[in-house]
Write an enzyme that holds these catalytic residues in place. Structure first.
Site, PDB file in Angstrom:
ATOM      1  CG  ASP A 233      -1.977   1.010   1.134  1.00 28.60           C
ATOM      2  OD1 ASP A 233      -2.235   1.608  -0.057  1.00 28.60           O
ATOM      3  OD2 ASP A 233      -2.979   0.895   1.814  1.00 28.60           O
ATOM      4  CG  ASN A 238      -0.739   3.582   4.290  1.00 34.38           C
ATOM      5  OD1 ASN A 238      -1.369   3.886   4.977  1.00 34.38           O
ATOM      6  ND2 ASN A 238      -0.939   2.704   3.322  1.00 34.38           N
ATOM      7  CG  ASP A 251      -1.762  -0.297   5.977  1.00 33.83           C
ATOM      8  OD1 ASP A 251      -1.786  -1.626   5.793  1.00 33.83           O
ATOM      9  OD2 ASP A 251      -2.825   0.564   5.745  1.00 33.83           O
ATOM     10  CD  GLU A 253      -4.423  -4.382   5.544  1.00 33.41           C
ATOM     11  OE1 GLU A 253      -4.568  -5.206   6.644  1.00 33.41           O
ATOM     12  OE2 GLU A 253      -5.039  -3.606   5.475  1.00 33.41           O
TER      13      GLU A 253
END
Length: 363
Positions: A233, A238, A251, A253
């Site tokens: 991402d 972020n 972030d 993930e």
């Protein structure tokens, strides 16, 4: 953007989470107290963030952030949330690169304490370009900055990608490769096909997203390039900045083992998503910020690798984002926040720009 309801992000209550967290924390730091438990205004729609302080003389840090797997009762954005995977990626990036990744503290894989697995990390202080309203709109710190300040932030952010891709030993990221056959890029795309199938299971399919998948095949790179660790991402929303300098990369993930251009395409397109929305609402946005040509040029200068097949990779980013947007729209319908139109493509905020990419008329 100005009138649409803010999508529901959770069914959890911060105070109750804080109390349960304090009970859990007592097993690691007997007598520790949790104070100030709150969720940030921009709490995401996938994994959730809880901010809190630890009151204990032996606490490794006082200011903490907790990343909690999505609430299963909240019509999750993704099919699964692998918190050990995120924790491992962040720990490895901290060990192998100079990127400012928050220090990871504890990983809890048992869902019992908070209702889902989670990990705790040190909290970074600074400011983040907002998503709602987007930083491309007037009235926020990044829009109000000078051209020179934004240019500095842009260069520093592209440098994060360059240092990650060049500095992290690629083989250490191979555990992120999805199961299946084919190259890392092929497996990445097939993973998105599976995600799309999950999103539309029992619901209306999107002709536009399916045309975009077909167009990807027509644009498929002759040379995919070597895979590296992808942030996933990869966007300025972020990153925590101190002034205009990155101090925390957040972030992970969506981290992946894929060609460099997967990250670069996401960075380019996620800015264009906000910029196009802003133009559609009558503002000029930030037309000279995070331009595709400038990002490609800066990245090449920093790494010696000239990005290639970027029409494929920006289309792929817009397609991936479109699947997420469709899931979020169906999620809003689930909670009674929106009505599903006859044409499901209308649920994808950037359907016009995605259609133009499919037609080859966007850039």
């Amino acid at each position: 953007m100005a009138t649409a309801p803010r999508p529901r992000t959770s069914t959890r209550e911060p105070g109750e989470l804080g109390r349960r967290l304090e009970t859990w924390l007592g097993r690691h730091l007997p007598g520790a107290e949790v104070t100030g438990a709150t969720v940030p205004a921009s709490n995401g729609m996938s994994s959730e963030t809880l901010l809190f302080d630890i009151e204990h003389p032996d606490a490794p840090v006082r200011a903490c952030a907790l990343r909690l797997a999505a609430d299963p009762a909240a019509y999750t954005v993704f099919p699964s949330y692998d918190m050990p995977r995120q924790h491992r990626v962040m720990s490895l990036v901290a060990a192998h690169t100079d990127l400012p990744v928050p220090r990871t503290l504890w990983l809890e894989e048992d869902p019992a304490p908070l209702g889902a697995p989670f990990f705790v990390m040190a909290r970074a202080e600074g400011r983040v370009p907002p998503d709602v309203m987007p930083y491309t709109y007037e009235g926020n710190w990044l829009h109000a900055a000078t051209d020179a300040e934004r240019a500095g932030l842009q260069e520093a952010t592209v440098s994060l990608l360059a240092r990650l891709h060049d500095g992290f030993p690629a083989k250490e990221a191979a555990f992120l490769l999805p199961p299946g056959d084919g190259s890392p890029l092929r497996r990445h795309v097939e993973g998105q096909r599976a995600y799309y199938a999950w999103v539309v299971d029992g619901l209306a399919r999107s002709p536009l997203l399916e045309r975009a998948f077909d167009r990807l095949e027509e644009l498929w790179p002759a040379d995919e390039g070597e895979p590296v660790l992808n942030w996933g991402d990869a966007r300025i929303g972020n990153v925590v900045y101190d002034g205009f300098t990155p101090v925390a990369v957040l972030d992970w993930e969506m981290a992946a083992y894929a060609p460099r251009e997967v990250d670069l395409g996401w960075t380019v397109y996620l800015h264009r998503f906000f910029q196009d929305l802003t133009l559609g609402f009558g503002q000029s946005g930030l037309p000279d910020f995070l331009r595709r040509d400038d990002i490609e040029r800066s990245y090449a200068a920093l790494t010696g690798h000239t990005p290639r097949d970027m029409e494929f990779h920006t289309l792929y980013a817009a397609l991936r984002h479109g699947i997420v947007m469709l899931r979020i729209a169906y999620r809003q319908a689930h909670f009674g926040e929106v009505e599903v139109p006859a044409d499901p493509d209308g649920l994808i905020l950037h359907h016009d720009s995605l259609a133009a990419m499919v037609q080859g008329t966007y850039w």
